[in-house]
Design a protein around this motif. Sequence first.
Motif, PDB file in Angstrom:
ATOM      1  N   LEU A  54      80.915 -14.189 -26.553  1.00  0.00           N
ATOM      2  CA  LEU A  54      81.459 -15.534 -26.324  1.00  0.00           C
ATOM      3  C   LEU A  54      82.743 -15.691 -27.129  1.00  0.00           C
ATOM      4  CD1 LEU A  54      81.005 -18.485 -25.189  1.00  0.00           C
ATOM      5  CD2 LEU A  54      80.054 -18.989 -27.442  1.00  0.00           C
ATOM      6  N   GLN A  55      83.788 -16.063 -26.418  1.00  0.00           N
ATOM      7  CA  GLN A  55      85.066 -16.258 -27.096  1.00  0.00           C
ATOM      8  C   GLN A  55      85.566 -17.661 -26.819  1.00  0.00           C
ATOM      9  OE1 GLN A  55      87.006 -12.720 -25.464  1.00  0.00           O
ATOM     10  NE2 GLN A  55      88.260 -12.788 -27.334  1.00  0.00           N
ATOM     11  N   ALA A 113      85.506 -18.013 -22.906  1.00  0.00           N
ATOM     12  CA  ALA A 113      85.225 -16.833 -22.099  1.00  0.00           C
ATOM     13  C   ALA A 113      83.870 -16.277 -22.482  1.00  0.00           C
ATOM     14  CB  ALA A 113      86.308 -15.780 -22.318  1.00  0.00           C
ATOM     15  N   PHE A 114      83.151 -15.801 -21.465  1.00  0.00           N
ATOM     16  CA  PHE A 114      81.838 -15.210 -21.683  1.00  0.00           C
ATOM     17  C   PHE A 114      81.820 -13.850 -20.995  1.00  0.00           C
ATOM     18  CE2 PHE A 114      77.240 -14.868 -20.507  1.00  0.00           C
ATOM     19  CZ  PHE A 114      76.758 -14.760 -21.804  1.00  0.00           C
ATOM     20  N   ILE A 166      85.055 -19.122 -18.401  1.00  0.00           N
ATOM     21  CA  ILE A 166      84.032 -19.965 -17.792  1.00  0.00           C
ATOM     22  C   ILE A 166      84.347 -21.453 -17.895  1.00  0.00           C
ATOM     23  CG2 ILE A 166      82.100 -18.352 -18.038  1.00  0.00           C
ATOM     24  CD1 ILE A 166      81.263 -20.055 -20.521  1.00  0.00           C
ATOM     25  N   ASN A 167      85.400 -21.823 -18.641  1.00  0.00           N
ATOM     26  CA  ASN A 167      85.619 -23.275 -18.701  1.00  0.00           C
ATOM     27  C   ASN A 167      86.108 -23.788 -17.345  1.00  0.00           C
ATOM     28  OD1 ASN A 167      87.743 -21.693 -19.730  1.00  0.00           O
ATOM     29  ND2 ASN A 167      88.857 -23.510 -20.346  1.00  0.00           N
ATOM     30  N   ARG A 213      75.595 -17.409 -15.245  1.00  0.00           N
ATOM     31  CA  ARG A 213      76.276 -16.343 -15.979  1.00  0.00           C
ATOM     32  C   ARG A 213      75.451 -15.828 -17.156  1.00  0.00           C
ATOM     33  NH1 ARG A 213      81.914 -16.269 -14.626  1.00  0.00           N
ATOM     34  NH2 ARG A 213      81.962 -17.245 -12.575  1.00  0.00           N
ATOM     35  N   GLY A 214      74.402 -16.598 -17.531  1.00  0.00           N
ATOM     36  CA  GLY A 214      73.542 -16.120 -18.608  1.00  0.00           C
ATOM     37  C   GLY A 214      73.646 -16.895 -19.907  1.00  0.00           C
TER      38      GLY A 214
END
Lengths: 239, 293
Positions: A2-3, A59-60, A65-66, A76-77
Amino acid sequence: MLQIEKLNIFYGDAKAIKDLSITVKEGTLAALVGANGAGKTSTLLAVAGLIRPRSGKIAFKGQTINGLPPEEIVERGISLVPEGRWLFTKMTVAENLRMGGDASRARKDSVDSMEYVLQLFPALKSRYRMSAASLSGGEQQMLAIGRALMSKPHLLMLDEPSLGLAPLVVETVFEVIQRLHDEGVTILLVEQNVRESLQLAQKAFVIKTGTLTLSGTGADLLENPDVQKAFLGIGKDLS
Amino acid sequence: MTGAGVFFQLLINGILFGSMYGVAAIGLSLIFGSMEIIFIAQGSVMILAAYGTYFLFNMAQFDPFFSLILVLPGFMLLGFVLFMALFRRKDGLNKYSSLLVAFGLMILLENLMSVLWTPDTRAVITSYTGQALSFWGLDISITRLLVFGLSILATLAVSLWLRLTLMGNAVRAAIENPQAAALMGIKTPRVKAITFAIGIALAGLGGTATAASYSFDPTFGFLFSLKALIAVALGGIGSVTGALLGGIILGVLESAGAYLFTGVWAHAVSYIVFLLVLMVKPEGLFMKRTRSA
């Protein structure tokens, strides 16, 4: 895994999160600590897709993902156990768990997941057909965590899981978090119980009024005088 | 007729008539639960279905009850199309504009039906219309009894669907807490589309029931919407059996009102009861006081 990069979140004109950047590596147990109103919950809600950041990137697994709706982000988990649990109180324990496994990616394994959650939280087994509203606070928290696990998350975010629980139950909750981590789930934990969560966390972030002020391993932060003074009640200056 | 005889006859008439309000109310309650709008066009959609049944009977000799095999799927499809065309917006249509859209749809349907099919009162007259079962001095209309049975069946079917199927569970979850439902991966737009389609199918059922047992004209729709709304308020929002019971209570009140008072005062009875319930027990007669958890 996760970023979060330069995240900015506003509520109307009020800025809740300011240029926040944090990274959670796969397999780590990370903790987000800070005073009330520091922006911890906002951060988690933004990752889960329930609030829209004004700017910045989430970001994932390398994909942005935003902007995605929450139901897509679950696919996405990523799974969030929100503060206050948000259980479906008009439904039974079983139905709550089944809802947790409603994501397409989790459906085919829902029987296995159910078995897994029930052996993780045996207390839920005896309450299986009862209304979620009839559970004790601790059981409700276990149901909320169990429900989040039904989607088989790679990243589990927990918002104040120990809030309002009896000490013995708090222990159980932390044991479960540790166990999930041992099983390979990446965890992002928000806790008012700073000592406990820093002891558990490999990586911790301290945020203050929406900005990252400190980060390091949990052990490092436990030794940090600023952290000790602000959260652990250690040090001369009590103001 | 003796006093007791009148009482029971009024009670039965009220129950049988009220079950139709109940069916409309269930649809209204489901739509309100998932979309948070009062779908004021529900009654007009009912009347549209009543015309459907009327024309199927007069042009193709379809028995009104048999016409349900076309009306139910047809109106479910109609509901789906209406939802996609009017209420589905990616950016989330505001509640108030949705209410206006529903209001506009009601006006449109009402006028369209008047223009296309004249504002004349219509009724489906079959060989068994007007026949009644008689016992203990009471008369029970066969068509109305059939309508009552259908209402019970519909209520049962919707309740079981909500309770036992994954989709039904998802609808309940989304009604109780849409944000939590989204966190579970429940696709809320799909849930809304499905509940809306089912709500419209129930309006279709109500319309067929109206055509089979009563006379109607294009302006009946608004009155039905209003009565269904009262039934929902009586039964408690989000409760399927509550909506049916609310409709039945309303039917009984109206039938008693029509007997005891004359003219416009008969209608006043149901509105007075509606206001009283809103003042005394706004969560509905059959609802436990909700507690936050």
